[in-house]
Design a protein around this motif. Structure first.
Motif, short mmCIF file in Angstrom:
data_model
loop_
_atom_site.label_atom_id
_atom_site.label_comp_id
_atom_site.label_asym_id
_atom_site.label_seq_id
_atom_site.Cartn_x
_atom_site.Cartn_y
_atom_site.Cartn_z
N GLN A 27 37.75 78.22 76.08
CA GLN A 27 37.55 79.65 75.84
C GLN A 27 36.09 79.93 75.46
O GLN A 27 35.51 80.91 75.93
N LEU A 28 35.49 79.06 74.66
CA LEU A 28 34.07 79.23 74.30
C LEU A 28 33.18 79.03 75.52
O LEU A 28 32.19 79.76 75.69
N ILE A 41 40.77 83.44 69.84
CA ILE A 41 42.20 83.28 69.52
C ILE A 41 43.03 84.27 70.32
O ILE A 41 44.07 83.90 70.88
N GLY A 42 42.60 85.51 70.40
CA GLY A 42 43.34 86.53 71.14
C GLY A 42 43.53 86.17 72.60
O GLY A 42 44.62 86.35 73.16
N ALA A 55 52.98 83.57 67.60
CA ALA A 55 51.55 83.86 67.64
C ALA A 55 50.90 83.57 66.29
O ALA A 55 49.80 83.03 66.24
N ASP A 56 51.58 83.93 65.20
CA ASP A 56 51.04 83.65 63.86
C ASP A 56 50.88 82.15 63.63
O ASP A 56 49.86 81.70 63.11
N ARG A 57 51.89 81.37 64.00
CA ARG A 57 51.82 79.92 63.84
C ARG A 57 50.70 79.33 64.68
O ARG A 57 49.94 78.47 64.23
N THR A 58 50.59 79.80 65.91
CA THR A 58 49.55 79.29 66.80
C THR A 58 48.17 79.68 66.30
O THR A 58 47.23 78.88 66.36
N ARG A 59 48.03 80.89 65.78
CA ARG A 59 46.75 81.33 65.23
C ARG A 59 46.32 80.41 64.08
O ARG A 59 45.18 79.96 64.04
#
Length: 105
Positions: A27-28, A41-42, A55-59
């Motif tokens: 992504q970077l 992250i998004g 999504a919260d856990r993955t974040r």
């Protein structure tokens, strides 16, 4: 009030964290080598189609993987891949300079 004592073991490289670091790295690279962490992250969450608790856990896991590869302990087994170019309180993530110069195929 004194901070709570840390009872956790130092973070160690796992296959899951290595995979998450690879996703952050990609992504970077796609963003030219640096981007705000919320953008990185998004986009990963969007690509995976995650929302809610998943999504919260993955974040949290992505934040942990970034931290492990930005400030690896010598015993962690993790390579230094990422930097915070504007300092420790910054939310801008970047590839470490040697990683940025590495060709991607």
């Amino acid at each position: 009030m004194a901070p709570a004592p840390r009872n956790r073991r130092p973070a160690r490289l796992t296959p899951v964290k290595a995979k998450l670091a690879a996703e952050i790295r990609q992504q970077l690279v796609d963003q030219g080598g640096a981007a705000h962490r919320d953008v990185v992250i998004g986009r990963i969450l969007q690509r995976k189609g995650l929302n809610g608790l998943a999504a919260d856990r993955t974040r949290r896991a992505l934040l942990s993987a970034f931290e492990l590869h930005a400030h690896p302990d010598p015993d962690s087994g993790a390579p230094h891949l990422f930097d915070l170019p504007f300092g420790p309180d910054s939310h801008r993530w970047a590839l470490d300079e040697p990683v940025r110069r590495r060709p991607t195929f």
